[in-house]
Write an enzyme that holds these catalytic residues in place. Structure first.
Site, mmCIF file in Angstrom:
data_model
loop_
_atom_site.group_PDB
_atom_site.id
_atom_site.type_symbol
_atom_site.label_atom_id
_atom_site.label_comp_id
_atom_site.label_asym_id
_atom_site.label_seq_id
_atom_site.Cartn_x
_atom_site.Cartn_y
_atom_site.Cartn_z
ATOM 1 N N ASP A 36 0.051 -83.457 -15.161
ATOM 2 C CA ASP A 36 0.203 -82.078 -15.628
ATOM 3 C C ASP A 36 -0.749 -81.131 -14.898
ATOM 4 O O ASP A 36 -0.446 -79.977 -14.702
ATOM 5 C CB ASP A 36 0.076 -81.970 -17.164
ATOM 6 C CG ASP A 36 -1.250 -82.480 -17.711
ATOM 7 O OD1 ASP A 36 -2.039 -83.070 -16.947
ATOM 8 O OD2 ASP A 36 -1.485 -82.284 -18.913
ATOM 9 N N ASP A 45 -1.671 -88.068 -15.520
ATOM 10 C CA ASP A 45 -0.362 -87.824 -16.137
ATOM 11 C C ASP A 45 0.371 -86.642 -15.523
ATOM 12 O O ASP A 45 1.380 -86.183 -16.060
ATOM 13 C CB ASP A 45 -0.466 -87.717 -17.661
ATOM 14 C CG ASP A 45 -1.108 -86.428 -18.119
ATOM 15 O OD1 ASP A 45 -1.955 -85.893 -17.375
ATOM 16 O OD2 ASP A 45 -0.766 -85.976 -19.224
ATOM 17 N N SER A 61 -4.686 -88.461 -20.150
ATOM 18 C CA SER A 61 -4.777 -87.356 -19.210
ATOM 19 C C SER A 61 -5.869 -87.607 -18.161
ATOM 20 O O SER A 61 -5.815 -88.596 -17.453
ATOM 21 C CB SER A 61 -5.023 -86.076 -20.003
ATOM 22 O OG SER A 61 -4.704 -84.974 -19.236
ATOM 23 N N ASP A 67 -3.791 -85.216 -11.836
ATOM 24 C CA ASP A 67 -4.498 -86.104 -12.764
ATOM 25 C C ASP A 67 -3.532 -87.244 -13.123
ATOM 26 O O ASP A 67 -2.388 -87.243 -12.671
ATOM 27 C CB ASP A 67 -5.016 -85.327 -13.983
ATOM 28 C CG ASP A 67 -3.919 -84.844 -14.894
ATOM 29 O OD1 ASP A 67 -2.759 -84.764 -14.428
ATOM 30 O OD2 ASP A 67 -4.200 -84.550 -16.057
#
Lengths: 452, 454
Positions: A247, A245, A99, A243
């Protein structure tokens, strides 16, 4: 402070790749996962970290060894992977991503057959399997294959987001949009989404998934200087940052000012409540703006402990229309999927701008005004109870919520103190109606901590 | 024997997948190999058709990438194809994923060094030490390797074969090949398409779950499906391959299955005249016909302990141009032109070349050699009594020439025996051979003595 170079916990497995997070560990964890979800299809995707491909192979090895069939999506945002798990009826899924953590880290995020983060029960059962090495060992004839499907998931995801906004109205505005995808998993999909689906004029930086992260991975006002500059220099209507990833979402207005994440969530909540029925779920640290907005629409706000899984669990229980975690840039909209999703966030902000004709700064400026301050302090584990007690005694009139650490709610302010799940420190959050009151409350708390 | 099967040795890692051989073993072995190799060098890998190969492949790739090596995946290809690719690609080493002559539920990892050559016992020992210590040199996150797939390995391999063999001369032959559902079919089909090699393939379908028969190379397997078809199909030879085609078995044009022991003497007879005085390296258990053929051509036989590792180590003691052939009596041979890679396809082409050059049928060539009769058996073992047994046998047969580098071998001018401990099973192997007739009396006497003592 102890450095957490490797952490195997109910959140999964996370660590610095190489000496600490080894392929052997990832493989064993994946085999435990495969044992837990049973023989069947398991989806594996990843972000753009340099260790991603190696861990992807290790995870595939563990899953195959447990008798699962592996469906690889390649580099994709976490929410996209989650949607794919749910939509394709897989037994579960894993996203290989740390993340917003620095590039030397990586981690495994675990999803059940509904594409949701493992809840606490699932996670602790899995962890027991892992620790006891109770793995299923498939024989030759039970070993599955690795299939690759890199296209279906993104179509599914984009399709669902477009169903929840008015794409034509957005396209007509031909917004000039700046993007900083931190060279992460959302890089390509975000560009395609904004240009091809929403007709925006794109001004993008850091959208090359083959390159390293050019900035601190967490999208925060202090890490998005380049995006702010880009917005100003190109005269963009809005700027989006993600970010690694994809999300989390951060938003910059047309002046280049990066909005507070709670304000971004508030705008998304406004957009949703304006069109649809249902309650709102946020964590205890999220701003009271949400209560005020929900109040305008006559909806209820439910509060949960910090953590996406907690918010999602309650959202599903109360059939909430939208939710999220203000401070960390997470917007959760179950009609797309019950997970944090930067794509829903981008679509909602653009949709709101198109519907109102307002600029991003005007939209943010019209939100109820609150003053927030976040901080963290190290602490000794044994003293936490006494500290919390002292804190409560300092504010005798406050209503206390002990669902996650201690939240004290005063008529014109609140304080939330909780131990971090991921680091050995206490996280402080305070919010008040005025800057003076905020300093007053926040100062009281920090003085208390300094004394002890 | 134990229900679980896992063998970790100088030959690498081998076991029954899901019942002994696990993903953790694979990853650790790959990481150990990555640690052993020259840092940062690319590694070529490939696999046989076993379904479990998909799992092993992922583990091997992960372990190598993590230890800082780029991985070149050649896909489903035979072991010799991988070895030649390692050299051609100038890779730091390679891994073959496949259990060769074991049944389908087994799998294995075999490791190769630069140039595609087998690891020496010293290198293999170092690999085992790293594996057991689990002290792996994992790369920093910035130095993790990348994976690339390369699908031209078979094409390049057949091109190399074409440099050494005259396909214009071999094209007039028809071969029936039993591929045992392994990867030899891929090579034979390319040889057919590019160079006109005529082959009828049996058990051609690549199958990861079951093989048409036990993938062993021996006379019985040659006789099972292949040999009866050679004559009706009017073919010049029948060739049996194991799953990864590093060995061959043969049947004559008359449909007679030939003992796998004959591959070495035939090829020695073919290769020795090209360089008089050259050496044939073989092990103590293979036929004495080799000595007879070698002496005809002024060559010499060097006998080493049984097992691939001993043959590999023996090679390092000589210059490549001193050696005509190296191998075992199992149908596994290495030729210097092919850089000492155990290669069933090259062996087949050498045999066809021999037929072409001599202008004789295969049955004539085989029938032309003096007859040696071998008897062998395997008996249960009590480990603690082995020294006693070997001492007693040595005393009893002290009139012969005694060799003690691997159990006990005793030679007389017309016969010999070899008693040794199996490397793969808890058993004692007894082999005796005699020129012209069966060494029945000697053999039975040996078996009786072993039974009594072991």
């Amino acid at each position: 402070m102890r450095e957490h170079l490797l952490k195997i916990s109910v959140s999964g497995i996370r660590g610095v790749v190489g000496e600490f997070l080894t392929p052997g560990l990832a493989c064993a964890f994946a085999q435990a996962f495969g044992t837990y979800v049973g023989p069947g299809r398991v989806v594996v995707g990843r972000d753009t970290r340099s260790s991603g491909e190696m861990l992807e192979r290790a995870v595939a090895c563990g899953l195959l060894a447990a008798g699962c069939e592996v469906v690889e999506t390649g580099i994709l945002p976490t929410p996209t992977i989650q949607i794919y798990v749910e939509a394709t009826g897989a037994r579960g899924g894993l996203a290989i991503t740390a993340s917003h953590n620095p590039p030397e880290y990586n981690a495994l995020k675990l999803f059940n057959s509904r594409g949701l983060f493992f809840n606490n029960y699932e996670r602790s059962e899995l962890l027991d399997l892992y620790h006891q090495s109770e793995f299923r060992h498939a024989a030759n004839h039970e070993i599955g294959v690795v299939r690759r499907d890199t296209t279906t998931a993104r179509k599914l995801h984009i399709g669902r987001v477009l169903d929840c906004v008015d794409p034509r109205r957005i396209r007509e505005r031909r917004f000039r949009v700046a993007v900083d995808a931190v060279n992460g998993a959302a890089s390509e999909m975000t560009c395609d989404f904004l240009t091809e689906e929403l007709g925006c004029e794109l001004h993008a930086i850091s959208v090359d998934p083959t390159k390293p992260f050019p900035r601190i991975a967490e999208p925060r006002p202090d890490t998005l200087g380049d995006l702010s500059t880009l917005v100003r220099e190109r005269g963009c209507d809005v700027g989006f940052a993600q970010d690694p990833d994809g999300d989390r979402l951060a938003v910059a207005d047309e002046t280049g000012r990066v909005l507070d994440n709670d304000d971004v969530l508030a705008l998304a909540v406004e957009t949703a409540l304006d069109r649809m029925g249902g309650d709102v779920v946020v964590n205890l640290t999220t701003s009271s703006i949400i209560d005020e907005i929900a109040g305008r629409y006559g909806r209820r706000v439910h509060r949960t402990p910090v953590g996406e899984a907690n918010v999602v669990e309650l959202m599903l229980a109360v059939n909430a229309v939208i939710g999220g975690e203000g401070s960390n840039g997470g917007i959760i909209f179950p009609r797309v999927h019950a997970c944090r999703d930067s794509f829903t966030g981008m679509a909602f902000i653009l949709d709101r701008m198109a519907a109102t004709g307002d600029t991003a700064s005007q939209l943010a400026g019209r939100l109820p005004r609150y003053y927030r301050r976040l901080g963290k302090v190290t602490f000794e584990h044994g003293k936490l109870g006494a500290l919390m007690q002292a804190l409560e005694e300092t504010f005798p009139g406050a209503a206390a919520d002990r669902a996650d650490g201690l939240k004290l709610i005063l008529p014109d302010a609140w304080i939330h103190v909780r131990a971090s799940n991921t680091e050995p420190l206490l996280r402080l959050a305070a919010e008040a109606k005025s800057p003076e009151r905020l300093e007053d409350v926040y100062g009281t708390v920090t003085r208390l901590f300094e004394q002890s | 024997m134990a229900d679980k099967s896992l063998r970790i040795s100088h030959a690498g890692l081998r076991g029954v997948v899901g019942n002994g051989l696990t993903a953790a073993h694979v990853l650790d072995f790959a990481a150990a190999f990555g640690t052993l190799l020259e840092p940062g060098t690319p590694v070529a890998i490939g696999r046989d058709p076993r379904a479990s190969g998909a799992m092993l492949r992922e583990g091997v790739v992960a372990g190598l990438l993590a230890s800082g090596h780029d991985v070149i995946d050649l896909g489903m290809v035979s072991t010799p194809v991988i070895q030649h690719a390692i050299r051609r690609l100038d890779a730091g080493g390679g891994v073959s994923i496949g259990a060769s002559h074991n049944s389908a539920d087994w799998n294995a990892l075999k490791f190769f060094g630069p140039g595609g050559i087998y690891l020496s016992t010293a290198q293999a020992g170092e690999l085992l030490d790293i594996y057991h210590l689990r002290r792996f040199d994992f790369a920093d996150w910035r130095a993790i390797g990348a994976l690339r797939e390369q699908d031209d390995a078979i094409e390049r391999y057949v091109e190399e074969l074409a440099e050494h063999f005259d396909f214009d001369a071999l094209r007039r032959f028809l071969v029936v090949a039993d591929c045992c559902n392994g990867t030899s079919s891929l090579i034979l089909r390319r040889l057919e398409q590019r160079y006109g090699l005529r082959a009828i393939l049996l058990n051609e379908r690549i199958d990861g779950l079951r093989f048409a028969h036990e993938p062993a190379i021996n006379r019985e397997m040659v006789g099972l499906q292949l040999a009866p078809l050679v004559k009706p199909l009017n073919a010049d030879a029948g060739i049996l391959f194991d799953v990864d085609s590093d060995r061959v078995g043969i049947a004559t044009e008359e449909g007679d299955p030939i003992s796998e022991e004959m591959i070495q003497p035939m090829l020695a007879d073919h290769l020795l005249p090209r360089g008089p005085g050259k050496l044939v390296i073989t092990n103590l258990s293979s036929t004495a016909l080799l000595e007879e053929i070698a002496s005809r051509h002024g060559g010499k036989v060097i006998r080493v302990p049984v097992g691939r590792q001993a043959a590999i180590d023996a090679l390092t003691g000589y210059r490549p141009d001193q050696i005509a052939l190296a191998g075992e009596g199992t149908g596994a041979v290495m030729m210097p032109e092919f850089r000492f890679v155990y290669d069933g396809i090259a062996a087949m082409l050498a045999i066809l070349t021999m037929i072409a050059e001599r202008g004789q049928k295969l049955s004539r060539i085989v029938g032309g050699y003096p007859k040696y009769c071998m008897m062998k058996t395997q008996l249960p073992l009590v480990t603690s009594r082995i020294p006693e047994l070997l001492m007693e046998l040595q005393d009893k047969y002290s009139d012969g020439k005694v060799t003690v580098i691997d159990g006990l071998r005793v030679d007389w001018p017309d016969r010999w025996f070899h008693v040794r401990v199996s490397q793969t099973e808890p058993a004692i192997r007894v082999i005796a051979e005699r020129r012209g007739e069966e060494p029945r009396e000697l053999f039975e006497e040996l078996v009786e003595r072993v039974r009594r003592l072991a």
